[in-house]
Design a protein around this motif. Structure first.
Motif, mmCIF file in Angstrom:
data_model
loop_
_atom_site.group_PDB
_atom_site.id
_atom_site.type_symbol
_atom_site.label_atom_id
_atom_site.label_comp_id
_atom_site.label_asym_id
_atom_site.label_seq_id
_atom_site.Cartn_x
_atom_site.Cartn_y
_atom_site.Cartn_z
ATOM 1 N N LEU A 127 -43.786 -10.394 46.214
ATOM 2 C CA LEU A 127 -43.152 -11.626 46.682
ATOM 3 C C LEU A 127 -41.947 -11.312 47.561
ATOM 4 O O LEU A 127 -41.704 -12.000 48.561
ATOM 5 N N LEU A 128 -41.209 -10.277 47.225
ATOM 6 C CA LEU A 128 -40.077 -9.877 48.053
ATOM 7 C C LEU A 128 -40.532 -9.505 49.453
ATOM 8 O O LEU A 128 -39.925 -9.903 50.451
ATOM 9 N N ALA A 129 -41.624 -8.755 49.539
ATOM 10 C CA ALA A 129 -42.141 -8.377 50.856
ATOM 11 C C ALA A 129 -42.511 -9.608 51.663
ATOM 12 O O ALA A 129 -42.242 -9.690 52.862
ATOM 13 N N LEU A 130 -43.137 -10.574 51.019
ATOM 14 C CA LEU A 130 -43.508 -11.800 51.718
ATOM 15 C C LEU A 130 -42.280 -12.549 52.208
ATOM 16 O O LEU A 130 -42.234 -13.062 53.327
ATOM 17 N N LEU A 131 -41.255 -12.612 51.379
ATOM 18 C CA LEU A 131 -40.047 -13.326 51.763
ATOM 19 C C LEU A 131 -39.314 -12.634 52.902
ATOM 20 O O LEU A 131 -38.709 -13.281 53.761
ATOM 21 N N LEU A 132 -39.384 -11.313 52.934
ATOM 22 C CA LEU A 132 -38.613 -10.572 53.916
ATOM 23 C C LEU A 132 -39.129 -10.751 55.338
ATOM 24 O O LEU A 132 -38.357 -10.787 56.282
ATOM 25 N N VAL A 133 -40.444 -10.856 55.495
ATOM 26 C CA VAL A 133 -40.957 -10.931 56.854
ATOM 27 C C VAL A 133 -41.885 -12.098 57.113
ATOM 28 O O VAL A 133 -42.240 -12.356 58.252
ATOM 29 N N GLY A 134 -42.321 -12.806 56.091
ATOM 30 C CA GLY A 134 -43.247 -13.913 56.311
ATOM 31 C C GLY A 134 -44.583 -13.406 56.782
ATOM 32 O O GLY A 134 -44.929 -12.251 56.623
ATOM 33 N N LEU A 135 -45.350 -14.280 57.375
ATOM 34 C CA LEU A 135 -46.706 -13.923 57.789
ATOM 35 C C LEU A 135 -46.913 -14.165 59.276
ATOM 36 O O LEU A 135 -47.945 -14.649 59.716
ATOM 37 N N GLY A 136 -45.919 -13.841 60.109
ATOM 38 C CA GLY A 136 -46.046 -14.056 61.548
ATOM 39 C C GLY A 136 -46.873 -12.986 62.209
ATOM 40 O O GLY A 136 -47.313 -12.032 61.592
ATOM 41 N N SER A 137 -47.100 -13.143 63.506
ATOM 42 C CA SER A 137 -47.868 -12.149 64.249
ATOM 43 C C SER A 137 -47.042 -10.886 64.420
ATOM 44 O O SER A 137 -45.824 -10.898 64.308
ATOM 45 N N LEU A 148 -46.134 -2.256 57.655
ATOM 46 C CA LEU A 148 -45.532 -1.485 58.738
ATOM 47 C C LEU A 148 -44.156 -1.998 59.132
ATOM 48 O O LEU A 148 -43.228 -1.206 59.348
ATOM 49 N N ALA A 149 -44.000 -3.307 59.223
ATOM 50 C CA ALA A 149 -42.691 -3.843 59.594
ATOM 51 C C ALA A 149 -41.631 -3.466 58.573
ATOM 52 O O ALA A 149 -40.539 -3.008 58.927
ATOM 53 N N ASN A 150 -41.940 -3.643 57.309
ATOM 54 C CA ASN A 150 -40.962 -3.332 56.267
ATOM 55 C C ASN A 150 -40.700 -1.838 56.147
ATOM 56 O O ASN A 150 -39.570 -1.419 55.877
ATOM 57 N N ALA A 151 -41.738 -1.011 56.334
ATOM 58 C CA ALA A 151 -41.521 0.436 56.293
ATOM 59 C C ALA A 151 -40.548 0.865 57.381
ATOM 60 O O ALA A 151 -39.647 1.682 57.156
ATOM 61 N N ARG A 152 -40.715 0.307 58.580
ATOM 62 C CA ARG A 152 -39.809 0.644 59.664
ATOM 63 C C ARG A 152 -38.381 0.185 59.360
ATOM 64 O O ARG A 152 -37.405 0.886 59.671
ATOM 65 N N GLN A 212 -44.888 -0.240 70.568
ATOM 66 C CA GLN A 212 -43.984 -1.345 70.873
ATOM 67 C C GLN A 212 -44.213 -2.537 69.948
ATOM 68 O O GLN A 212 -43.776 -3.653 70.251
ATOM 69 N N ALA A 213 -44.848 -2.300 68.822
ATOM 70 C CA ALA A 213 -45.252 -3.408 67.951
ATOM 71 C C ALA A 213 -44.085 -4.051 67.231
ATOM 72 O O ALA A 213 -44.207 -5.172 66.757
ATOM 73 N N PHE A 214 -42.964 -3.385 67.133
ATOM 74 C CA PHE A 214 -41.864 -3.902 66.324
ATOM 75 C C PHE A 214 -40.705 -4.391 67.177
ATOM 76 O O PHE A 214 -39.578 -4.457 66.715
ATOM 77 N N GLN A 215 -40.978 -4.710 68.430
ATOM 78 C CA GLN A 215 -39.956 -5.258 69.320
ATOM 79 C C GLN A 215 -40.127 -6.771 69.404
ATOM 80 O O GLN A 215 -41.221 -7.253 69.695
ATOM 81 N N PRO A 216 -39.088 -7.515 69.125
ATOM 82 C CA PRO A 216 -39.217 -8.974 69.096
ATOM 83 C C PRO A 216 -39.379 -9.568 70.488
ATOM 84 O O PRO A 216 -38.961 -8.987 71.485
ATOM 85 N N GLY A 217 -40.031 -10.719 70.530
ATOM 86 C CA GLY A 217 -39.997 -11.533 71.728
ATOM 87 C C GLY A 217 -41.135 -11.377 72.703
ATOM 88 O O GLY A 217 -41.228 -12.134 73.663
ATOM 89 N N LYS A 218 -42.040 -10.411 72.484
ATOM 90 C CA LYS A 218 -43.144 -10.267 73.421
ATOM 91 C C LYS A 218 -44.345 -9.661 72.698
ATOM 92 O O LYS A 218 -44.189 -8.852 71.776
#
Length: 458
Positions: A10-20, A102-106, A146-152
């Motif tokens: 649940l913490l992982a879900l809260l931290l990043v949600g389920l976005g693209s 991957l997002a949380n590991a980074r 470049q998967a972890f760069q916001p905005g594009k």
């Protein structure tokens, strides 16, 4: 720590949600004292829980169907049984891979490096390498550099480039694990902060991913530095609590999707149920560990009963001593070091003797693989030994993803049968998720189809 799996998921879900995937880190540099933030060591646990559920859940079941360990018997799984699948079937797998893991590991790596906690950074880097390595093995080209760069939307990287990045990341992780830091101890649910085990696991992962690209000399070199005994296996711990921390196979088969997946007639079950038995081998105990007739959803089901491979409280292997020995055995066989290959194969059989009591796993000799020998069906000694190594690995890793990679890499050397006669082959990849196709203009064109081999398997 097993009792905390639900909390950390649940913490992982809260931290990043389920976005693209191109949005997964957006906003993390804002207000670090906000409730959605978490200490790096606590977030490490969330990454491990998430990775464990991803690699032992739907991703593994799909590989198990394509590898003919299991049979799909209802609804979506009946379709998968017949290789009928669409991009939307992979939305959850894709999102969970990139968003939860991957997002949380980074983020853990970045937080740890910011305070020079290199040991924690090293662990997070191993997790990231393991997850992206498995993702590229299944999907081929994926967004990564470049998967972890916001905005594009992120571009897709070539599979071969991702494998090269994985090797670099694992080398960095191994170095960091030997540097200063604060040991996560019980926050690390895989190894309890045992850094030597993490380093060995990183070497085993390097061996696995060198094998994927057919760099057999490097695979052998890394395997020799890898997990040296079953005590070093990387396992996802499950305590059997239904829908929170039960083994995902059990949860799927007995709770959430009863009747969707069995094992009747599967190639894996048929091999263990007599086809493999010979003067040196009796597979009856291993058959009973992986399969059972006592569940009742099919004539034969994956063994979700107490003590079975997929029981509610059965831990799930991510990288193990047995896989490491199988990598070493194959790599040495391909180098025509048959003595070394046989020794590694017999190490697995020794493990089997102590694990599957009631069976028989006498050591093989090189004569067994020579012309006229017990295990030779008309090929060269080298090819006979190689086939047995790959078959042993196929049966040792039932329910895991890696044998599906072997089947495709070796052009199905062990002869896993197609599930439909009109299919050109066993499926060669997972389909790019429909949500990614809809939102990322960088998706490869034409979009790869189910039977299109990935770059390293062409």
């Amino acid at each position: 720590m097993k009792t905390s799996l639900r909390y950390y998921l649940l913490l992982a879900l809260l931290l990043v949600g389920l976005g693209s995937c191109e949005k997964i880190t957006e906003g993390y540099d804002i207000n670090p004292n906000a409730p959605q933030d978490a200490p790096a060591d606590q977030q490490l646990t969330a990454v491990q829980v998430s990775e464990g559920f991803v690699l032992s859940g739907e991703m593994a079941r799909t590989a198990g169907l394509f590898s003919d360990y299991f049979t799909g018997t209802d609804r979506q799984y009946e379709g998968l049984q017949n290789y009928t699948t669409v991009s939307g079937d992979y939305d959850n797998m894709w999102s969970n891979t990139f968003t939860l893991v991957l997002a949380n590991a980074r983020i853990v790596t970045q937080k740890a490096e910011a305070v020079q906690n290199f040991q924690l950074a090293g662990i997070a880097q191993v997790l990231e390498a393991q997850m992206i390595g498995m993702a590229t093995s299944l999907w081929g080209d994926v967004p990564y550099s470049q998967a972890f760069q916001p905005g594009k939307p992120a571009p897709f990287d070539k599979q071969s480039d991702i494998y090269a990045s994985v090797q670099t990341l694992l080398s960095t992780a191994i170095t960091n694990l030997g540097r200063n830091g604060i040991n996560p101890e019980e926050r690390d649910i895989y190894y309890g902060g045992d850094l030597a085990k993490w380093q060995a696991a990183a070497h085993s992962l390097k061996a696995r991913f060198y094998l994927h690209v057919r760099n057999y000399p490097q695979a052998a070199a890394e395997a020799r530095l890898g997990i040296a005994s079953p005590a070093g296996d990387m396992l996802v711990p499950y305590d059997g609590t239904v829908s929170t921390s039960a083994n995902p196979y059990y949860d799927f088969i007995d709770i959430n999707r009863t009747g969707y997946m069995g094992a009747d007639g599967s190639y894996g079950s048929r091999l263990l149920d007599g086809l493999r038995n010979n003067a040196r081998t009796n597979e009856s105990a291993r058959f009973e560990y992986f399969y059972t007739t006592e569940v009742g959803y099919s004539d034969l089901d994956p063994n979700i009963l107490e003590g079975g491979a997929f029981a509610a409280d059965a831990d799930f292997p991510l990288i193990t001593y047995v896989e490491t020995q199988a990598i070493l055995a194959e790599a040495q066989a391909r180098a025509n070091d048959l003595t070394g290959a046989l020794a590694a194969l017999n190490n697995i059989r020794a493990y089997n003797r102590t694990t599957f009591t009631g069976g028989n796993y006498a050591a093989y000799t090189l004569a067994d693989f020579a012309a006229g020998g017990l295990m030779n069906t008309g090929q060269s000694q080298q090819q006979a030994l190689l086939r047995e190594i790959l078959t042993e690995k196929y049966l040792s890793l039932i329910g895991q993803i890696e044998p599906y990679n072997d089947i495709r890499r070796t052009n199905n050397l062990i002869g896993v049968p197609k599930k439909r006669a009109d299919a050109p082959n066993i499926p060669q990849r997972y389909l790019i998720a429909q949500n990614e196709v809809n939102t990322n203009p960088n998706v490869p064109q034409p979009i790869p189809a189910l039977y299109d081999p990935t770059e390293v398997n062409r």
